[in-house]
Design a protein around this motif. Sequence first.
Motif, PDB file in Angstrom:
ATOM      1  N   GLU A 319       0.826  -1.225   0.000  1.00 40.42           N
ATOM      2  CA  GLU A 319       0.000   0.000   0.000  1.00 40.42           C
ATOM      3  C   GLU A 319       0.846   1.255   0.000  1.00 40.42           C
ATOM      4  O   GLU A 319       0.491   2.264  -0.609  1.00 40.42           O
ATOM      5  N   TYR A 320       1.991   1.214   0.684  1.00 46.10           N
ATOM      6  CA  TYR A 320       2.797   2.432   0.813  1.00 46.10           C
ATOM      7  C   TYR A 320       4.105   2.273   0.028  1.00 46.10           C
ATOM      8  O   TYR A 320       5.028   1.574   0.452  1.00 46.10           O
ATOM      9  N   LEU A 321       4.143   2.849  -1.137  1.00 43.29           N
ATOM     10  CA  LEU A 321       5.354   2.972  -1.948  1.00 43.29           C
ATOM     11  C   LEU A 321       5.541   4.468  -2.224  1.00 43.29           C
ATOM     12  O   LEU A 321       4.769   5.063  -2.990  1.00 43.29           O
ATOM     13  N   PRO A 322       6.520   5.109  -1.607  1.00 42.95           N
ATOM     14  CA  PRO A 322       6.663   6.581  -1.704  1.00 42.95           C
ATOM     15  C   PRO A 322       6.712   7.082  -3.147  1.00 42.95           C
ATOM     16  O   PRO A 322       6.149   8.117  -3.476  1.00 42.95           O
ATOM     17  N   TYR A 326       4.847  10.321  -6.367  1.00 37.92           N
ATOM     18  CA  TYR A 326       5.669  11.384  -6.938  1.00 37.92           C
ATOM     19  C   TYR A 326       5.142  11.733  -8.324  1.00 37.92           C
ATOM     20  O   TYR A 326       4.790  10.846  -9.116  1.00 37.92           O
ATOM     21  N   LYS A 327       5.126  13.050  -8.615  1.00 39.39           N
ATOM     22  CA  LYS A 327       4.501  13.542  -9.836  1.00 39.39           C
ATOM     23  C   LYS A 327       5.185  12.961 -11.082  1.00 39.39           C
ATOM     24  O   LYS A 327       4.512  12.630 -12.075  1.00 39.39           O
ATOM     25  N   PHE A 333      10.748   6.256 -14.027  1.00 39.47           N
ATOM     26  CA  PHE A 333      10.770   4.814 -14.200  1.00 39.47           C
ATOM     27  C   PHE A 333      11.252   4.439 -15.598  1.00 39.47           C
ATOM     28  O   PHE A 333      12.156   3.622 -15.770  1.00 39.47           O
ATOM     29  N   TRP A 334      10.657   5.056 -16.600  1.00 40.13           N
ATOM     30  CA  TRP A 334      11.045   4.747 -17.986  1.00 40.13           C
ATOM     31  C   TRP A 334      12.464   5.222 -18.292  1.00 40.13           C
ATOM     32  O   TRP A 334      13.208   4.563 -19.020  1.00 40.13           O
TER      33      TRP A 334
END
Length: 354
Positions: A319-322, A326-327, A333-334
């Motif tokens: 549930e909690y992935l900081p 993030y905008k 990621f890519w």
Amino acid sequence: MARFLKNREESKGQSPGALIFIGEKKTTSVQARVIDYDSTILTEQELSHIKDGSHFKQTNTVTWLNINGLHDIEKIKEVGQIFDLHPLVMEDILNTGQRPKVEDFNAYIFIVLKMIRFDTETEMIFNEQLSIVLGDNFLVTFQEQPGDVFEPVRKRIRRQKSRIRGSGTDYLAYSLLDTVVDNYIHIIEVIGEKIEDLEEMILEGNDTTVMEKINAFKREINYLRKSIRPAREAILHLSRLDSDLFQESTIPFLKDLQDLINQATEAIDTYRDLLTDQLNIYNSVMANKMNDIMKVLTIFAAIFIPLTFIAGIYGTNFEYLPELHYKYSYAVFWTALIVIAGALLVFFKRKRWL
């Protein structure tokens, strides 16, 4: 019918010298043709009956009787009676699977060889048995079917001033053997060219039939070897015979014939080894192509291992992935995936793995 061995079912248990035809019937009827000559006269005649040629045996000329077709045992037996041939000789004449050999019976010499031909369409070798009986003033040849390689010899006989017209049956026998061996060498050259052409096809590696062709030529070379290697032994034996049927002037020609058959045998061994080398090269080429394919697949797998690891982390159900809130997380990621993939490609390139 087997190519390397003839079916001897009918001859099992028979006494030595029993006349049994072993082989394939290749002509409808037995044909007999006689050529009788000396330095001044020449007679060529097709014989309706074998006995019609018996009187030629009593002449002082050179008589060549050629028999096409061995399946009619009675007619072959009649030839044997006319020329007083031993029953074991008659048995060997009728056995078309006989190994090439030379036997001296004092009054005559018995020679067995194989005549071969190469079918360019099927790329297969076929042979037929040639039996030669060499006497003092006669020579009898037995073939399985009409059609042979002796036409150049017949043409030389028809020329009055040729060497063969002034020579005896020993030189005629040499001429026939020389023609047979020349044909061996010609066929080896034809097959050899085809074998050598395989090397370029192997290195290109695009023809999927190469393996089949290599195996086919190995089979034909072995078949050819089965006929020619015993012929080498027979001709060597013939050149060493101490027989009054061979004049001193003919002995050097037999020595030359021995050199030719040695050349044919060596060429067969050379092409046999070459086919083995080509098979090894083909296997190496196929292995290298497979290694190249596996290398490319391994490189792609190595690139996607870290990418899959990262994608797996952010694909979990925690549930909690900081980073999820993030905008610019998607762009980051890519970017990370592309940078890692690019870095690995550069690394593999520098290592010359690509």
